[in-house]
Structures are given as C-alpha cells and as structure tokens.
Scaffold this active site. Structure first.
Site, PDB file in Angstrom:
ATOM      1  N   LYS A 128      49.813  29.261  24.142  1.00 42.40           N
ATOM      2  CA  LYS A 128      48.190  28.491  23.761  1.00 42.40           C
ATOM      3  C   LYS A 128      47.990  29.746  25.772  1.00 42.40           C
ATOM      4  O   LYS A 128      48.804  30.004  26.357  1.00 42.40           O
ATOM      5  CB  LYS A 128      48.032  27.490  24.403  1.00 42.40           C
ATOM      6  N   TYR A 213      44.393  22.329  27.643  1.00 40.42           N
ATOM      7  CA  TYR A 213      45.032  20.586  28.308  1.00 40.42           C
ATOM      8  C   TYR A 213      44.303  19.944  28.010  1.00 40.42           C
ATOM      9  O   TYR A 213      44.956  18.281  27.496  1.00 40.42           O
ATOM     10  CB  TYR A 213      46.108  20.600  29.194  1.00 40.42           C
TER      11      TYR A 213
HETATM   12  P1  NAD Z   1      52.693  36.162  33.142  1.00 42.71           P
HETATM   13  O1  NAD Z   1      52.034  37.242  34.415  1.00 42.71           O
HETATM   14  O2  NAD Z   1      54.200  35.978  34.247  1.00 42.71           O
HETATM   15  O3  NAD Z   1      53.817  37.603  32.293  1.00 42.71           O
HETATM   16  C1  NAD Z   1      52.799  37.722  31.059  1.00 42.71           C
HETATM   17  C2  NAD Z   1      53.990  39.543  30.326  1.00 42.71           C
HETATM   18  O4  NAD Z   1      53.390  39.834  30.096  1.00 42.71           O
HETATM   19  C3  NAD Z   1      54.868  39.913  31.791  1.00 42.71           C
HETATM   20  O5  NAD Z   1      55.886  40.038  31.307  1.00 42.71           O
HETATM   21  C4  NAD Z   1      54.116  41.041  31.408  1.00 42.71           C
HETATM   22  O6  NAD Z   1      54.614  42.597  32.139  1.00 42.71           O
HETATM   23  C5  NAD Z   1      53.723  41.367  30.285  1.00 42.71           C
HETATM   24  N1  NAD Z   1      51.946  42.266  30.208  1.00 42.71           N
HETATM   25  C6  NAD Z   1      52.602  42.881  28.786  1.00 42.71           C
HETATM   26  N2  NAD Z   1      51.004  44.056  28.602  1.00 42.71           N
HETATM   27  C7  NAD Z   1      50.607  43.614  30.674  1.00 42.71           C
HETATM   28  C8  NAD Z   1      49.234  43.914  30.985  1.00 42.71           C
HETATM   29  N3  NAD Z   1      49.298  44.832  30.294  1.00 42.71           N
HETATM   30  N4  NAD Z   1      48.855  43.022  31.801  1.00 42.71           N
HETATM   31  C9  NAD Z   1      49.799  42.086  31.947  1.00 42.71           C
HETATM   32  N5  NAD Z   1      50.842  41.503  31.773  1.00 42.71           N
HETATM   33  C10 NAD Z   1      51.836  42.272  30.714  1.00 42.71           C
HETATM   34  O7  NAD Z   1      52.255  35.291  32.428  1.00 42.71           O
HETATM   35  P2  NAD Z   1      53.008  34.056  31.907  1.00 42.71           P
HETATM   36  O8  NAD Z   1      53.035  32.654  32.714  1.00 42.71           O
HETATM   37  O9  NAD Z   1      54.324  34.379  31.511  1.00 42.71           O
HETATM   38  O10 NAD Z   1      52.156  33.419  30.999  1.00 42.71           O
HETATM   39  C11 NAD Z   1      51.836  34.214  29.704  1.00 42.71           C
HETATM   40  C12 NAD Z   1      51.512  33.039  28.719  1.00 42.71           C
HETATM   41  O11 NAD Z   1      51.773  32.391  28.078  1.00 42.71           O
HETATM   42  C13 NAD Z   1      49.932  32.940  28.468  1.00 42.71           C
HETATM   43  O12 NAD Z   1      49.238  33.195  27.576  1.00 42.71           O
HETATM   44  C14 NAD Z   1      49.988  31.757  29.252  1.00 42.71           C
HETATM   45  O13 NAD Z   1      48.659  31.031  29.141  1.00 42.71           O
HETATM   46  C15 NAD Z   1      50.954  31.361  28.048  1.00 42.71           C
HETATM   47  N6  NAD Z   1      51.595  29.346  29.249  1.00 42.71           N
HETATM   48  C16 NAD Z   1      52.127  28.996  28.718  1.00 42.71           C
HETATM   49  C17 NAD Z   1      52.371  27.924  29.795  1.00 42.71           C
HETATM   50  C18 NAD Z   1      52.967  26.878  28.872  1.00 42.71           C
HETATM   51  O14 NAD Z   1      53.047  25.891  29.822  1.00 42.71           O
HETATM   52  N7  NAD Z   1      52.512  26.494  27.411  1.00 42.71           N
HETATM   53  C19 NAD Z   1      53.046  28.056  30.423  1.00 42.71           C
HETATM   54  C20 NAD Z   1      52.071  29.177  31.086  1.00 42.71           C
HETATM   55  C21 NAD Z   1      51.806  30.333  30.905  1.00 42.71           C
END
Ligand code: NAD
Length: 362
Positions: A128, A213
């Site tokens: 999401k 949420y």
């Molecule tokens: P994060 O920033 O920790 O990770 C993102 C990943 O994408 C990294 O590994 C990064 O290297 C990669 N990436 C590739 N291209 C990129 C770019 N152009 N810019 C930035 N990063 C890039 O983020 P996250 O917290 O892991 O979130 C990822 C997704 O998961 C989001 O859509 C977020 O909304 C979702 N999320 C959901 C929950 C949940 O509880 N369901 C919790 C956290 C995050």
C-alpha cells in the site's frame, strides 16, 4: 531510508477475479515469492514473516544494490540465478520457482513492477498505497486481468483478529447500527531527505502513507464507499513538507448515514486509534495500527475485544497463497486499492478547492 516504528491496515470488499485452473498450483505446494525492493519493510518484516508462513517461501530477490544482494543470498541461501536487478527483472518470467512478485518499492514504482510482473506471468502482491493515482491502479488491475493472475494489496490489518472482529461487530450490528467513526494515524517523520517527503516517489505525504490505514478502517467498518468528503490541511514546517502533506483532517459521509472524522500526520506522534459509535454502544482500538501490541475495547463488559498477537505479514501472505492454491478470488484485491485512491484523490481535491467534493467512480 527511515521507517516509522509502526504501521497497519485493512481492506474491505472482496472483488477479484477467477484465474482459471493452474496445473502447477497444486494444494500442498509452497509458493515461491520474489521480493522486489529490499528496504526496511522487506528486511525487518516481510523476510522474517515469510520464514514463518505455511504456504510460502522466499524464492528470489530483486534489488538495485549489489551489496544487499550478497547479504541476502548468504542469509537466505539463494542462488545467483534467483537474484535480479531492476533491469534483469523481466527474466523472472523464465523462473518456475517464482509464483508471486511482492512489490515493496517506493509508491511511484508499484505500477511499473506490477505490470512487469503481470507480463512475466506471475501473481502480484503489492504494498500500500497501491499506486499514486486511481489511473495507475486501473492500469494495474487491467494488466493483471489480461494476464489472468491474482493481484493482492498489502492491507495487513484485514488479517488481524481485532480488526476482523470489529468488522463483524458492524456487519452483525452487535452494538446496533453504526453511526459515527473517529480515526487517526500519524507519526513524527525523521530524515528530511527520504523519499516519503518527495511528491514524485511518494505521491503525497502522511495521507498516502499512514492516513490510508484510518481511511481503510472507515471503509471496512461501514462496508461502504464514501460519497462526499471535506478536508483541510495544515503545515507547521513548510520547508520539510514543501512537496507533501504534513497534517490532514477530513470528514466523510457514507450512504447509510454514517459520518467519519479522520486525521493523519507526519508532524507528531501519538495518534493511532479508531472509535466506532453505534446506536447501542461503542468500541475501538488504541493503538490500532502497530505491527503488534494492539489494544481493543468495547462499552460492554461482556463483549471483549482482545486477541493474541499474530504476524500480520505472515497471515496476509498465507491468505494470498491459499487463494492462489485453491483458485479463489483474493481480497483485498486491486479494486480495494483503487477505492482508497479514489477517496484519497477526493481528499486532496477538497483541500485544493476548499469545499466538499464527491468521490470519483471506480
Ligand atoms: P524503504 O525506503 O525502506 O525501501 C524502499 C526500497 O526501494 C529500498 O530498498 C530502495 O533501495 C528501493 N528503491 C528502488 N528505487 C528507489 C528509488 N528511486 N528511490 C528510493 N528507493 C528506491 O521503504 P519501505 O518502508 O520498505 O516501504 C516500501 C513500500 O512498502 C512502500 O510502498 C510503503 O508504503 C510500504 N510499506 C508498507 C508497510 C505496511 O505495514 N504494510 C510498512 C512500511 C512500508
């Protein structure tokens, strides 16, 4: 990239489509999942949850960072042939060990990798918010339908027992008809350089990230779509939040006469709850959206809202795998993600126009 200390969700409607019989998807098989994006969520939540699932296993990784690939390969016993980067991703079509693509990238990349996953002939589970706009969601749904594969959205609270019991309370009118909902989810965001604070990758600020949420809660408690929304935004730090929303509150009218008052923020900690007021009683959760430590309450001593903790990610991945293995539609599907984006677009439109607006149609 900094992550906040919590998170959660829910989804509501079923939808989805049948996918036709698949010879390789026999009951008892563990489905192979490819994680696309090895950031905070993949590392700290999804990989450990995958290891606990009944019907899933980590089969491949997709990352743009070679050093991460090395660490994950060692840690999870993956062969080189099961490690991809964003350019080689499409070769995953030829990997029979991969059944499901799990898109865990910044929001603006969800559409691209879902559609590429569909074209590779794989099922897709997408985090999401599903996309940055309703149109992106529509294209993702169309691509998955064309591929005849399932699309699931990572609304983990839909698999959490307190949230599920609350859905039952309203569906079965345990406290009488639902009348009013208050909900909120926010946190104080750190690192000012992270993608969550930029419009292009994130699509928006607190609303897209965590307000969704609270929005979901209203949609799954009513089982309805909001018809009219009026919203306001406030920025206390116009530099940090130059591109995205900091604090938003909005009010939603539902067709059956339920009114919801909702807020989200990146500006401060402490809001993580919902309260449902029905004709003959009340219930709620606080905290409502963390990964664990959730607490429920009701206005009646004999109606409890207390369950042991479950791993939300394990539960949603097993549910997605079960739907695939049994060839049953999965909810929350892409339609569910699209409906949230329609409400989110109406919230931003109301802020821009300074008036109440109607929510767009699916
Ligand atoms: P994060 O920033 O920790 O990770 C993102 C990943 O994408 C990294 O590994 C990064 O290297 C990669 N990436 C590739 N291209 C990129 C770019 N152009 N810019 C930035 N990063 C890039 O983020 P996250 O917290 O892991 O979130 C990822 C997704 O998961 C989001 O859509 C977020 O909304 C979702 N999320 C959901 C929950 C949940 O509880 N369901 C919790 C956290 C995050």
């Amino acid at each position: 990239m900094q992550r906040r200390p919590f998170l959660a969700t829910l989804g509501a409607t079923a939808a989805a489509f049948t996918t036709g019989a698949r010879a390789q998807e026999v009951p008892g098989k563990k489905l192979g999942w490819a994680l696309v994006g090895l950031g905070s969520l993949s590392t700290n939540q999804i990989a450990p949850a995958l290891a606990k699932t009944k019907h899933c296993k980590l089969a491949a990784i997709v990352t743009g960072t070679p050093a991460k690939a090395e660490t994950w390969k060692k840690q999870h016993g993956l062969q080189d042939s099961h490690v991809y980067n964003y350019e080689t991703f499409d070769r995953i079509a030829e990997n029979p060990d991969v059944d499901v693509i799990y898109v865990v990238l910044p929001n603006s990349m969800h559409e691209e990798f879902t559609i590429r996953g569909a074209k590779a002939g794989k099922h897709v589970f997408c985090e999401k918010p599903m996309g940055n706009s309703a149109d992106e969601c529509r294209r993702m749904i169309a691509a998955m339908k064309a591929a005849g594969k399932q699309l699931g959205i990572g609304y983990r609270c839909q698999f959490e027992p307190h949230h599920r019991e609350c859905m039952r309370f309203t569906r079965e009118k345990v406290f009488g008809p639902l009348k009013f909902i208050e909900a909120g989810f926010g946190f104080q965001i750190g690192d000012p350089t992270q993608w969550r604070l930029r419009k292009e990758p994130a699509g928006g600020g607190a609303l897209m990230d965590v307000g969704i949420y609270a929005l979901q809660t209203c949609r799954y408690l009513t089982g309805e779509e909001p018809v009219e929304i009026v919203a306001q935004e406030i920025k206390t730090d116009p530099v940090k939040f130059a591109e995205v929303d900091e604090t938003v509150s909005w009010s939603m009218k539902f067709p059956s006469g339920v009114l919801a008052s909702v807020m989200t923020t990146y500006g401060f900690n402490g809001t993580n709850f919902f309260t449902a007021t029905c004709q003959n009683g009340r219930f709620g959760m606080d905290p409502a959206y963390n990964y664990d430590g959730l607490k429920g309450w009701t206005s009646r001593p004999n109606v409890k809202l207390a369950f042991p903790a479950v791993d939300h990610f394990q539960a949603e991945m097993d549910a997605f795998a079960e739907a695939i293995l049994n060839d049953k539609p999965f909810a929350p599907s892409g339609e569910e993600g699209l409906k949230d984006l329609l409400a989110i677009e109406a919230i931003y439109r109301s802020i821009r126009e300074g008036k109440a607006v109607k929510v767009g149609a699916v």
